[in-house]
Design a protein around this motif. Sequence first.
Motif, PDB file in Angstrom:
ATOM      1  N   TRP A  36       0.858  -1.188   0.000  1.00 58.67           N
ATOM      2  CA  TRP A  36       0.000   0.000   0.000  1.00 58.67           C
ATOM      3  C   TRP A  36       0.896   1.241   0.000  1.00 58.67           C
ATOM      4  O   TRP A  36       1.868   1.321   0.757  1.00 58.67           O
ATOM      5  CB  TRP A  36      -0.904   0.035   1.232  1.00 58.67           C
ATOM      6  CG  TRP A  36      -2.047  -0.922   1.200  1.00 58.67           C
ATOM      7  CD1 TRP A  36      -2.108  -2.147   1.791  1.00 58.67           C
ATOM      8  CD2 TRP A  36      -3.314  -0.737   0.553  1.00 58.67           C
ATOM      9  NE1 TRP A  36      -3.324  -2.751   1.547  1.00 58.67           N
ATOM     10  CE2 TRP A  36      -4.089  -1.888   0.794  1.00 58.67           C
ATOM     11  CE3 TRP A  36      -3.868   0.296  -0.208  1.00 58.67           C
ATOM     12  CZ2 TRP A  36      -5.381  -2.043   0.304  1.00 58.67           C
ATOM     13  CZ3 TRP A  36      -5.160   0.142  -0.697  1.00 58.67           C
ATOM     14  CH2 TRP A  36      -5.900  -1.010  -0.439  1.00 58.67           C
ATOM     15  N   PHE A  37       0.531   2.168  -0.862  1.00 55.95           N
ATOM     16  CA  PHE A  37       1.207   3.452  -0.928  1.00 55.95           C
ATOM     17  C   PHE A  37       0.144   4.544  -0.865  1.00 55.95           C
ATOM     18  O   PHE A  37      -1.048   4.256  -1.051  1.00 55.95           O
ATOM     19  CB  PHE A  37       1.997   3.575  -2.249  1.00 55.95           C
ATOM     20  CG  PHE A  37       3.194   2.676  -2.316  1.00 55.95           C
ATOM     21  CD1 PHE A  37       3.050   1.319  -2.580  1.00 55.95           C
ATOM     22  CD2 PHE A  37       4.466   3.172  -2.107  1.00 55.95           C
ATOM     23  CE1 PHE A  37       4.146   0.475  -2.626  1.00 55.95           C
ATOM     24  CE2 PHE A  37       5.577   2.335  -2.154  1.00 55.95           C
ATOM     25  CZ  PHE A  37       5.415   0.991  -2.417  1.00 55.95           C
ATOM     26  N   GLU A  44       5.015  13.544  -2.983  1.00 53.18           N
ATOM     27  CA  GLU A  44       5.463  12.322  -3.630  1.00 53.18           C
ATOM     28  C   GLU A  44       4.635  11.144  -3.105  1.00 53.18           C
ATOM     29  O   GLU A  44       4.120  11.169  -1.984  1.00 53.18           O
ATOM     30  CB  GLU A  44       6.932  12.067  -3.292  1.00 53.18           C
ATOM     31  CG  GLU A  44       7.879  13.142  -3.767  1.00 53.18           C
ATOM     32  CD  GLU A  44       8.315  12.911  -5.198  1.00 53.18           C
ATOM     33  OE1 GLU A  44       8.506  13.884  -5.922  1.00 53.18           O
ATOM     34  OE2 GLU A  44       8.450  11.731  -5.588  1.00 53.18           O
ATOM     35  N   ARG A  45       4.559  10.103  -3.933  1.00 51.88           N
ATOM     36  CA  ARG A  45       3.925   8.868  -3.470  1.00 51.88           C
ATOM     37  C   ARG A  45       4.816   8.258  -2.389  1.00 51.88           C
ATOM     38  O   ARG A  45       6.031   8.159  -2.565  1.00 51.88           O
ATOM     39  CB  ARG A  45       3.736   7.905  -4.630  1.00 51.88           C
ATOM     40  CG  ARG A  45       2.919   6.677  -4.294  1.00 51.88           C
ATOM     41  CD  ARG A  45       2.535   5.905  -5.542  1.00 51.88           C
ATOM     42  NE  ARG A  45       1.691   6.697  -6.431  1.00 51.88           N
ATOM     43  CZ  ARG A  45       1.025   6.180  -7.468  1.00 51.88           C
ATOM     44  NH1 ARG A  45       1.120   4.884  -7.746  1.00 51.88           N
ATOM     45  NH2 ARG A  45       0.291   6.955  -8.250  1.00 51.88           N
ATOM     46  N   ALA A  91      -5.127  11.285   1.739  1.00 51.66           N
ATOM     47  CA  ALA A  91      -4.373  10.993   0.513  1.00 51.66           C
ATOM     48  C   ALA A  91      -5.185  10.027  -0.338  1.00 51.66           C
ATOM     49  O   ALA A  91      -6.187   9.470   0.117  1.00 51.66           O
ATOM     50  CB  ALA A  91      -3.029  10.366   0.845  1.00 51.66           C
ATOM     51  N   VAL A  92      -4.707   9.808  -1.547  1.00 53.52           N
ATOM     52  CA  VAL A  92      -5.187   8.700  -2.354  1.00 53.52           C
ATOM     53  C   VAL A  92      -4.313   7.496  -2.016  1.00 53.52           C
ATOM     54  O   VAL A  92      -3.082   7.603  -2.055  1.00 53.52           O
ATOM     55  CB  VAL A  92      -5.124   9.008  -3.854  1.00 53.52           C
ATOM     56  CG1 VAL A  92      -5.562   7.792  -4.673  1.00 53.52           C
ATOM     57  CG2 VAL A  92      -5.995  10.219  -4.182  1.00 53.52           C
ATOM     58  N   GLY A 116      -6.494   3.487  -7.146  1.00 51.39           N
ATOM     59  CA  GLY A 116      -6.458   4.295  -5.937  1.00 51.39           C
ATOM     60  C   GLY A 116      -7.839   4.535  -5.352  1.00 51.39           C
ATOM     61  O   GLY A 116      -8.859   4.488  -6.045  1.00 51.39           O
ATOM     62  N   THR A 117      -7.858   4.791  -4.048  1.00 51.32           N
ATOM     63  CA  THR A 117      -9.091   5.130  -3.352  1.00 51.32           C
ATOM     64  C   THR A 117      -8.798   6.308  -2.416  1.00 51.32           C
ATOM     65  O   THR A 117      -7.771   6.333  -1.735  1.00 51.32           O
ATOM     66  CB  THR A 117      -9.652   3.916  -2.583  1.00 51.32           C
ATOM     67  OG1 THR A 117     -10.917   4.246  -2.004  1.00 51.32           O
ATOM     68  CG2 THR A 117      -8.716   3.432  -1.477  1.00 51.32           C
ATOM     69  N   GLN A 118      -9.708   7.273  -2.405  1.00 56.19           N
ATOM     70  CA  GLN A 118      -9.482   8.501  -1.636  1.00 56.19           C
ATOM     71  C   GLN A 118      -9.828   8.287  -0.168  1.00 56.19           C
ATOM     72  O   GLN A 118     -10.903   7.771   0.159  1.00 56.19           O
ATOM     73  CB  GLN A 118     -10.342   9.635  -2.199  1.00 56.19           C
ATOM     74  CG  GLN A 118     -10.261  10.933  -1.420  1.00 56.19           C
ATOM     75  CD  GLN A 118      -8.922  11.633  -1.572  1.00 56.19           C
ATOM     76  OE1 GLN A 118      -8.417  11.778  -2.684  1.00 56.19           O
ATOM     77  NE2 GLN A 118      -8.348  12.076  -0.465  1.00 56.19           N
ATOM     78  N   VAL A 119      -8.921   8.710   0.683  1.00 59.40           N
ATOM     79  CA  VAL A 119      -9.166   8.739   2.128  1.00 59.40           C
ATOM     80  C   VAL A 119      -9.033  10.185   2.590  1.00 59.40           C
ATOM     81  O   VAL A 119      -8.011  10.824   2.344  1.00 59.40           O
ATOM     82  CB  VAL A 119      -8.157   7.844   2.881  1.00 59.40           C
ATOM     83  CG1 VAL A 119      -8.282   8.061   4.396  1.00 59.40           C
ATOM     84  CG2 VAL A 119      -8.386   6.381   2.529  1.00 59.40           C
ATOM     85  N   THR A 120     -10.076  10.674   3.224  1.00 56.28           N
ATOM     86  CA  THR A 120     -10.072  12.044   3.730  1.00 56.28           C
ATOM     87  C   THR A 120     -10.371  12.015   5.225  1.00 56.28           C
ATOM     88  O   THR A 120     -11.386  11.451   5.639  1.00 56.28           O
ATOM     89  CB  THR A 120     -11.106  12.916   3.007  1.00 56.28           C
ATOM     90  OG1 THR A 120     -10.841  12.881   1.600  1.00 56.28           O
ATOM     91  CG2 THR A 120     -11.033  14.352   3.503  1.00 56.28           C
TER      92      THR A 120
END
Length: 123
Positions: A36-37, A44-45, A91-92, A116-120
């Motif tokens: 997971w990144f 940067e990733r 992040a995504v 990718g999946t967005q986490v806020t």
Amino acid sequence: QVQLVESGGGLVQAGGSLRLSCAASGRTFSSYAMGWFRQAPGKEREFVAAISWRSNTDYADSMKGRFTISRDNAKNTVYLQMNSLKPEDTAVYYCAARSSVLVPTTANEYRYWGQGTQVTVSS
């Protein structure tokens, strides 16, 4: 060829939890190392966590004790349980895979990537 599909992202308050899932296609999932990144806007990733085919794990220092990576080879799925979330975790989040017996921790070691999946995380 491996296809990866992440799910489980969303909006959560600081201190809350989320569990991300990454479903992989292909019959050789059990032989793949999974990682997971994450990538925040303008950054940067960065590495989050990784798990080998034998379920050896590695984590970025800032995630140790809060995040847990696991895998279910019968379901071709890798998970990222995220607890005690902070606004800076926003992040995504990307899932990645490569055929390896090791636990790769850099993005360029991985061959396959999800969308990718967005986490806020709100404060």
